[in-house]
Design an enzyme around this catalytic site. Sequence first.
Site, PDB file in Angstrom:
ATOM      1  N   GLU A  38       8.768   9.609  13.599  1.00  0.00           N
ATOM      2  CA  GLU A  38      10.132  10.113  13.364  1.00  0.00           C
ATOM      3  C   GLU A  38      10.106  11.310  12.396  1.00  0.00           C
ATOM      4  O   GLU A  38      10.827  12.288  12.570  1.00  0.00           O
ATOM      5  CB  GLU A  38      11.019   8.998  12.812  1.00  0.00           C
ATOM      6  CG  GLU A  38      11.286   7.909  13.846  1.00  0.00           C
ATOM      7  CD  GLU A  38      12.126   6.781  13.296  1.00  0.00           C
ATOM      8  OE1 GLU A  38      11.629   6.059  12.413  1.00  0.00           O
ATOM      9  OE2 GLU A  38      13.281   6.632  13.707  1.00  0.00           O
ATOM     10  N   GLU A  64       8.161   0.060  16.717  1.00  0.00           N
ATOM     11  CA  GLU A  64       9.049  -0.818  15.940  1.00  0.00           C
ATOM     12  C   GLU A  64       9.437  -2.068  16.709  1.00  0.00           C
ATOM     13  O   GLU A  64       9.563  -3.146  16.147  1.00  0.00           O
ATOM     14  CB  GLU A  64      10.325  -0.059  15.541  1.00  0.00           C
ATOM     15  CG  GLU A  64      10.140   0.946  14.413  1.00  0.00           C
ATOM     16  CD  GLU A  64       9.693   2.322  14.878  1.00  0.00           C
ATOM     17  OE1 GLU A  64       9.209   2.446  16.019  1.00  0.00           O
ATOM     18  OE2 GLU A  64       9.836   3.279  14.092  1.00  0.00           O
TER      19      GLU A  64
HETATM   20  C1  LIG Z   1      20.252  -1.737   3.835  1.00  0.00           C
HETATM   21  C2  LIG Z   1      19.132  -1.681   4.802  1.00  0.00           C
HETATM   22  C3  LIG Z   1      19.148  -0.371   5.544  1.00  0.00           C
HETATM   23  C4  LIG Z   1      18.243  -0.471   6.674  1.00  0.00           C
HETATM   24  C5  LIG Z   1      17.867   0.873   7.161  1.00  0.00           C
HETATM   25  C6  LIG Z   1      16.431   0.846   7.503  1.00  0.00           C
HETATM   26  C7  LIG Z   1      15.939   2.222   7.621  1.00  0.00           C
HETATM   27  C8  LIG Z   1      14.508   2.162   8.032  1.00  0.00           C
HETATM   28  C9  LIG Z   1      13.993   3.514   8.231  1.00  0.00           C
HETATM   29  C10 LIG Z   1      12.974   3.783   8.999  1.00  0.00           C
HETATM   30  C11 LIG Z   1      12.383   2.768   9.813  1.00  0.00           C
HETATM   31  C12 LIG Z   1      11.236   3.001  10.422  1.00  0.00           C
HETATM   32  C13 LIG Z   1      10.659   1.917  11.154  1.00  0.00           C
HETATM   33  C14 LIG Z   1       9.151   1.842  10.994  1.00  0.00           C
HETATM   34  O1  LIG Z   1       8.467   2.791  10.817  1.00  0.00           O
HETATM   35  S1  LIG Z   1       8.531   0.285  11.053  1.00  0.00           S
HETATM   36  C15 LIG Z   1       6.791   0.539  11.059  1.00  0.00           C
HETATM   37  C16 LIG Z   1       6.324   1.015  12.383  1.00  0.00           C
HETATM   38  N1  LIG Z   1       4.891   1.079  12.388  1.00  0.00           N
HETATM   39  C17 LIG Z   1       4.153   0.114  12.886  1.00  0.00           C
HETATM   40  O2  LIG Z   1       4.618  -0.849  13.417  1.00  0.00           O
HETATM   41  C18 LIG Z   1       2.656   0.286  12.728  1.00  0.00           C
HETATM   42  C19 LIG Z   1       2.056  -0.987  12.246  1.00  0.00           C
HETATM   43  N2  LIG Z   1       0.641  -0.849  11.983  1.00  0.00           N
HETATM   44  C20 LIG Z   1      -0.286  -0.854  12.969  1.00  0.00           C
HETATM   45  O3  LIG Z   1      -0.022  -0.917  14.143  1.00  0.00           O
HETATM   46  C21 LIG Z   1      -1.717  -0.808  12.524  1.00  0.00           C
HETATM   47  O4  LIG Z   1      -1.778  -1.330  11.234  1.00  0.00           O
HETATM   48  C22 LIG Z   1      -2.329   0.594  12.554  1.00  0.00           C
HETATM   49  C23 LIG Z   1      -1.476   1.568  11.779  1.00  0.00           C
HETATM   50  C24 LIG Z   1      -2.490   1.061  14.004  1.00  0.00           C
HETATM   51  C25 LIG Z   1      -3.740   0.536  11.880  1.00  0.00           C
HETATM   52  O5  LIG Z   1      -4.528  -0.435  12.514  1.00  0.00           O
HETATM   53  P1  LIG Z   1      -5.952  -0.857  11.885  1.00  0.00           P
HETATM   54  O6  LIG Z   1      -6.737   0.341  11.617  1.00  0.00           O
HETATM   55  O7  LIG Z   1      -6.493  -1.889  12.806  1.00  0.00           O
HETATM   56  O8  LIG Z   1      -5.634  -1.487  10.472  1.00  0.00           O
HETATM   57  P2  LIG Z   1      -4.763  -2.751  10.083  1.00  0.00           P
HETATM   58  O9  LIG Z   1      -3.803  -3.077  11.151  1.00  0.00           O
HETATM   59  O10 LIG Z   1      -5.663  -3.826   9.635  1.00  0.00           O
HETATM   60  O11 LIG Z   1      -3.925  -2.186   8.861  1.00  0.00           O
HETATM   61  C26 LIG Z   1      -4.549  -1.847   7.630  1.00  0.00           C
HETATM   62  C27 LIG Z   1      -3.672  -2.313   6.489  1.00  0.00           C
HETATM   63  O12 LIG Z   1      -2.453  -1.578   6.514  1.00  0.00           O
HETATM   64  C28 LIG Z   1      -1.344  -2.456   6.552  1.00  0.00           C
HETATM   65  N3  LIG Z   1      -0.273  -1.808   7.330  1.00  0.00           N
HETATM   66  C29 LIG Z   1      -0.376  -1.220   8.517  1.00  0.00           C
HETATM   67  N4  LIG Z   1       0.778  -0.652   8.861  1.00  0.00           N
HETATM   68  C30 LIG Z   1       1.635  -0.885   7.860  1.00  0.00           C
HETATM   69  C31 LIG Z   1       2.991  -0.538   7.631  1.00  0.00           C
HETATM   70  N5  LIG Z   1       3.696   0.195   8.490  1.00  0.00           N
HETATM   71  N6  LIG Z   1       3.560  -0.971   6.495  1.00  0.00           N
HETATM   72  C32 LIG Z   1       2.870  -1.681   5.576  1.00  0.00           C
HETATM   73  N7  LIG Z   1       1.562  -2.031   5.741  1.00  0.00           N
HETATM   74  C33 LIG Z   1       0.967  -1.629   6.868  1.00  0.00           C
HETATM   75  C34 LIG Z   1      -1.889  -3.708   7.234  1.00  0.00           C
HETATM   76  O13 LIG Z   1      -1.102  -4.815   6.936  1.00  0.00           O
HETATM   77  C35 LIG Z   1      -3.270  -3.779   6.627  1.00  0.00           C
HETATM   78  O14 LIG Z   1      -3.084  -4.296   5.331  1.00  0.00           O
HETATM   79  P3  LIG Z   1      -4.187  -5.196   4.641  1.00  0.00           P
HETATM   80  O15 LIG Z   1      -5.389  -4.325   4.503  1.00  0.00           O
HETATM   81  O16 LIG Z   1      -3.581  -5.629   3.368  1.00  0.00           O
HETATM   82  O17 LIG Z   1      -4.430  -6.337   5.585  1.00  0.00           O
END
Ligand SMILES: CCCCCCCC/C=C\C=C\CC(=O)SCCNC(=O)CCNC(=O)[C@H](O)C(C)(C)COP(=O)(O)OP(=O)(O)OC[C@H]1O[C@@H](n2cnc3c(N)ncnc32)[C@H](O)[C@@H]1OP(=O)(O)O
Length: 725
Positions: free
Chosen positions: A104, A124
Amino acid sequence: MAATRRLVNTVAVITINHPPVNALSSSVRHALVEEFGKASKDPTVEAIVLNGSNGKFSAGADIREFGTSAIKTVSLEDINGTIEASQKPVVAAIEGIALGGGLELALACHYRVADIQSRVGLPEVLIGILPAAGGTQRLPRLIGIPAALDVIVRGRHIPATEALNLGIVDEVVQGSAVDAAIQLAQKVIGLPLNKRRLSTLRISSNLNMEDFLDTTVEKTKKQFRGAQAPMACIEAVRASVLLPYHRGVEKERQLFLSLWATGQPQAQQYAFFSEREAAKWSHPSGARWYSEEPKLVRTAAVIGLGTMGRGIVISLSKANIPVIAIEQDAYQLEMGKKAVNSLLEREAEKLKQQGFSPGSKLASVHFTLAFGELQDVDLVIEAVYENMELKKEIFRKLSSVCKSNAFLCTNTSGLNIDEIASVTDRPNQVIGTHFFSPANIMKLLEVVRGQQTSLTTIATAMNLGKILGKVTVLVGNCPLFVGNRMLGPYLEQASYLLEEGCYPETVDRAMEEFGFAMGPFRMMDLAGLDVGWRSRTEKGLTGANVPQGTPARKRLGNRYSPLADLLCESGRFGQKTGKGWYQYEKPGGRTARPDPWVKDFLQKYRKTHQIKQQPSNQEQIVERCVYALANEGFRILEDGIASCPEDIDVIYNNGYGWPKYRGGPMYYASFVGLPKVFNTLEKYYKANADVPSMKPAFLLKKLAAVGGPPIKEWRLQVGKPVNKL
Ligand SMILES: CCCCCCCC/C=C\C=C\CC(=O)SCCNC(=O)CCNC(=O)[C@H](O)C(C)(C)COP(=O)(O)OP(=O)(O)OC[C@H]1O[C@@H](n2cnc3c(N)ncnc32)[C@H](O)[C@@H]1OP(=O)(O)O
């Protein structure tokens, strides 16, 4: 610093810096506002490039912030608005990933350059929400409604070359995306930006758009039964057609909030983090994933080229591990070779379309009948059919042929790993790798540790799972391990429901409306009823070895349903014979239709055994089947076979068609309330003392007694993982 800025000639390069995936947390958003503000005001800056550190643009919003007050500080959509309105051209340099809020952000930039290895997407929907920083409004304006719907509703990761064809990115480069973005930024300085501001574009729409969206709603409802996020995504895209940009964004936000209120995002985000936690395995000895180094698997072998073996070969080849594939005779080898080669051709075609040379991504497969050729492989996966004697014979051979440090894995869905290991010269290097069919598609891998399996062997198998792209869960050794063991009481209840007046289609409909990909009877027909029949016959539960005088519906004093045995005795093995709990168009057919024969058979059976008719309603069907499943999960925790409830949920979400938006059976039990689950099971068991699987597990009783604490607190009650078996 969550974002840094450097100057290259007159181009300011702003870099998001929030390892490991540059999630757009509150601190990143603050830093972006600050750095953009400075770059905009700096008279020496004529253009801006935005990238992410460590070769990753951004994985989007920080998922851990949802539901906290942090999400309310500095809205990402406001940042996007500021970037888009900038008078200086802004170019996104996409390396690695631009997902969710990350894409985005890139869509708010005026140009996008991606490296060929990168992937973009709006995933998402997979965590129960929708893009909520203008993504559902900007993307349709860029690539049109049908393509945008496909991207947003399926949430898939799109390879860079496809993104270029779709028009999501402007340029794909082999080398550095940052260098290419700087060059592009310099080139476009001074050019008009109006047409590059996506929020100002008009959507090319025709009169059929409403019809198209309505049809998509109907298709999506069927495809994602019960999941709310895909429907919200469509409604947000509909708003992009009907409303001006800013009102569309308001609608997007409203939809986000109403999704949150359903509880589905929380369950899906729990599932997301549980999958990542499963990789951080623990062992009853106290050892954990970080204390053990996996060994490198440079070459592997697969024994048996049936359905499972073929899928495993493909998975290894796709992970660039050269494979030796073995069969027992020339005919089986030829059949296996043809099937594997045709699957590999398909993979090669996909790679070509993504701009890769297949040779650089798919490792070679060598087919042979000679066990002697296995002497140098690092790891063997035996994938012959489920027969202990056959498996032992193979492991004896492997033991004598393979080099002493080779790891020996058995692909079994429930046989005793210790018994298989006992015939080898290296029980410490033997481990179970339970793949799910088709093994090249299904995400789950249950890694089963035996009593003597070494920590290095565990670390190596867990790491191999990661390399193969699987969601890998370490479990202990007991009959049927975790997933299949839990199916026992679940299927038992499904059969009892038929005895009591339901029909296969009634039970399946209830479970499918609950969200399962497939109800229990369709699932049994797909798997083949003969598999369970053979196992029950071996155990003396049915067939000639049942002691004389045993009542038809009792075994060892407990209730027993012989329905599945009776179907098998009539040659009804499921899809493969064209008849099972349902009828199919032909043997091997896939379309299940209710069968009048089954209805008649059930009615006669109930009459013969004088069973009181009390067909359960949908809610009762779901309660009995799902609570039976979860109850066994609690026993598995007590036995130390799974080290935490999250692991059980990961197994069900990824291997058994459990609806992810319900988190998994243990999360669901917690969501419903453990006291309620306990009381329902207790009531059933009091009335049916001959069904011991429904006796509430001790752990469930203990947790219910303290009011059913949140799932992350269960560990305290379970204690340290110990294998009590
Ligand atoms: C009043 C309320 C108002 C509400 C308004 C809301 C407004 C919101 C605004 C914007 C919204 C945007 C929506 C989003 O962006 S939601 C997030 C969308 N993204 C995803 O879904 C991606 C998720 N991640 C993945 O698919 C994978 O992690 C990837 C990035 C492809 C990497 O894969 P890989 O290399 O295999 O590594 P891991 O999956 O093991 O990830 C490594 C560590 O990173 C952490 N992680 C990954 N993505 C996120 C994230 N988006 N947020 C936080 N943490 C994330 C993952 O948990 C691993 O952590 P750890 O090492 O501790 O296990």
